[in-house]
Design a protein around this motif. Structure first.
Motif, PDB file in Angstrom:
ATOM      1  N   TYR A 138       9.686 -53.771  38.499  1.00 11.66           N
ATOM      2  CA  TYR A 138      10.194 -52.496  37.984  1.00 11.66           C
ATOM      3  C   TYR A 138      11.703 -52.363  38.124  1.00 11.66           C
ATOM      4  O   TYR A 138      12.337 -51.676  37.328  1.00 11.66           O
ATOM      5  N   VAL A 183      13.394 -53.197  34.855  1.00  9.49           N
ATOM      6  CA  VAL A 183      13.238 -52.359  33.663  1.00  9.49           C
ATOM      7  C   VAL A 183      13.579 -50.887  33.880  1.00  9.49           C
ATOM      8  O   VAL A 183      13.736 -50.143  32.914  1.00  9.49           O
ATOM      9  N   MET A 184      13.694 -50.456  35.131  1.00 11.79           N
ATOM     10  CA  MET A 184      13.964 -49.042  35.415  1.00 11.79           C
ATOM     11  C   MET A 184      15.439 -48.822  35.714  1.00 11.79           C
ATOM     12  O   MET A 184      16.073 -49.656  36.360  1.00 11.79           O
ATOM     13  N   GLU A 233      15.394 -43.267  37.011  1.00 10.63           N
ATOM     14  CA  GLU A 233      13.986 -43.204  36.626  1.00 10.63           C
ATOM     15  C   GLU A 233      13.077 -43.328  37.848  1.00 10.63           C
ATOM     16  O   GLU A 233      13.454 -43.931  38.851  1.00 10.63           O
ATOM     17  N   LEU A 246       8.854 -44.194  38.883  1.00  9.22           N
ATOM     18  CA  LEU A 246       7.604 -44.795  38.435  1.00  9.22           C
ATOM     19  C   LEU A 246       6.497 -43.762  38.571  1.00  9.22           C
ATOM     20  O   LEU A 246       6.297 -43.203  39.653  1.00  9.22           O
ATOM     21  N   LYS A 252       7.870 -42.533  30.127  1.00  4.15           N
ATOM     22  CA  LYS A 252       7.903 -42.906  31.545  1.00  4.15           C
ATOM     23  C   LYS A 252       7.265 -44.283  31.759  1.00  4.15           C
ATOM     24  O   LYS A 252       6.392 -44.702  31.001  1.00  4.15           O
ATOM     25  N   HIS A 253       7.703 -44.948  32.812  1.00  2.63           N
ATOM     26  CA  HIS A 253       7.027 -46.153  33.272  1.00  2.63           C
ATOM     27  C   HIS A 253       5.809 -45.696  34.066  1.00  2.63           C
ATOM     28  O   HIS A 253       5.944 -44.938  35.026  1.00  2.63           O
ATOM     29  N   PRO A 298       3.853 -43.761  26.794  1.00  2.00           N
ATOM     30  CA  PRO A 298       4.653 -44.130  27.970  1.00  2.00           C
ATOM     31  C   PRO A 298       5.682 -45.197  27.580  1.00  2.00           C
ATOM     32  O   PRO A 298       5.493 -45.923  26.595  1.00  2.00           O
ATOM     33  N   LYS A 299       6.750 -45.294  28.352  1.00  2.00           N
ATOM     34  CA  LYS A 299       7.746 -46.350  28.132  1.00  2.00           C
ATOM     35  C   LYS A 299       7.126 -47.714  28.419  1.00  2.00           C
ATOM     36  O   LYS A 299       7.372 -48.684  27.709  1.00  2.00           O
ATOM     37  N   SER A 300       6.337 -47.783  29.479  1.00  2.00           N
ATOM     38  CA  SER A 300       5.557 -48.981  29.798  1.00  2.00           C
ATOM     39  C   SER A 300       4.276 -48.538  30.484  1.00  2.00           C
ATOM     40  O   SER A 300       4.226 -47.460  31.072  1.00  2.00           O
ATOM     41  N   LYS A 328       1.178 -50.284  32.909  1.00  2.00           N
ATOM     42  CA  LYS A 328       0.593 -51.408  33.630  1.00  2.00           C
ATOM     43  C   LYS A 328      -0.574 -50.916  34.469  1.00  2.00           C
ATOM     44  O   LYS A 328      -0.728 -49.712  34.688  1.00  2.00           O
TER      45      LYS A 328
END
Length: 192
Positions: A34, A37-38, A42, A44, A104-105, A131-133, A135
């Motif tokens: 993370y 990418v963050m 930001e 999580l 958001k992640h 969402p932005k990502s 998982k």
């Protein structure tokens, strides 16, 4: 060492020290991913799937905080088991998220992946919320029990085909508070 739980325990599947070690390792791995990418501003978004993953989520969130990752946590309650040891195949949303995930992640935190119906449902549902990502992490995995395909980004342990409880997982609302993961003797749950 004898304990009150010996009468219901078939075998210890994962010890408490092994759980803590692996959760710490996963938090480090996730934090490294993370950080790439963050941005600094930001956080999580952790989605704790109730009830079984609440202990795992708390330990994982603390592990991420120790790695410098800011998180916010929301909760979703879904059911496909009821009081049974096998999934019904029908996923019901009992409690939805209170916060949005657009941009958001997001990481879904699940206790165990077996048939993958619940996780597949959640991944599809959440992907429509932009969402932005997105998982997924699961503490326990039984890949040989899959009924539908699913992507798991982080897996704690692959375990044998035993009915397990402890560390948040239950049977009929019991055994969640155990610090380890045990398989129950079949006579404990075969009375259903």
């Amino acid at each position: 060492m004898s304990s009150k739980w010996d009468a219901v325990t078939e075998t210890e599947v994962v010890s408490a020290p092994d759980i803590q070690r692996r959760v710490s390792e996963m938090a480090k791995e996730m934090a490294n991913d993370y950080r790439k990418v963050m941005t600094e501003n930001e956080s999580l978004m952790i989605v704790c799937i109730l009830k079984g993953s609440y202990v795992f989520t708390a330990d994982l969130a603390r592990g991420l905080a120790n790695e410098g990752i800011t998180t916010n946590i929301d909760f979703m309650c879904v059911s496909s088991y009821g009081a049974s040891t096998e999934s019904s195949g029908e996923v019901r949303v009992l409690l939805d998220l209170r916060q949005g995930m657009r941009g958001k992640h997001v990481i879904i935190v699940e206790d165990i992946c077996e048939s993958a119906r619940t996780l597949s449902f959640l991944q599809h549902t959440f992907s429509t919320r932009s969402p932005k990502s997105l998982k997924t992490v699961t503490l326990l995995d039984k890949p040989y029990k899959r009924k539908v395909p699913v992507t798991l980004d982080y897996v704690g342990f692959t375990i044998p085909d035993k009915f397990v409880v402890g560390y948040g997982l239950d049977f009929d609302e019991r055994y969640r508070s155990l610090p380890n993961i045990i398989s129950l003797k079949p006579e404990v749950y075969s009375k259903l």
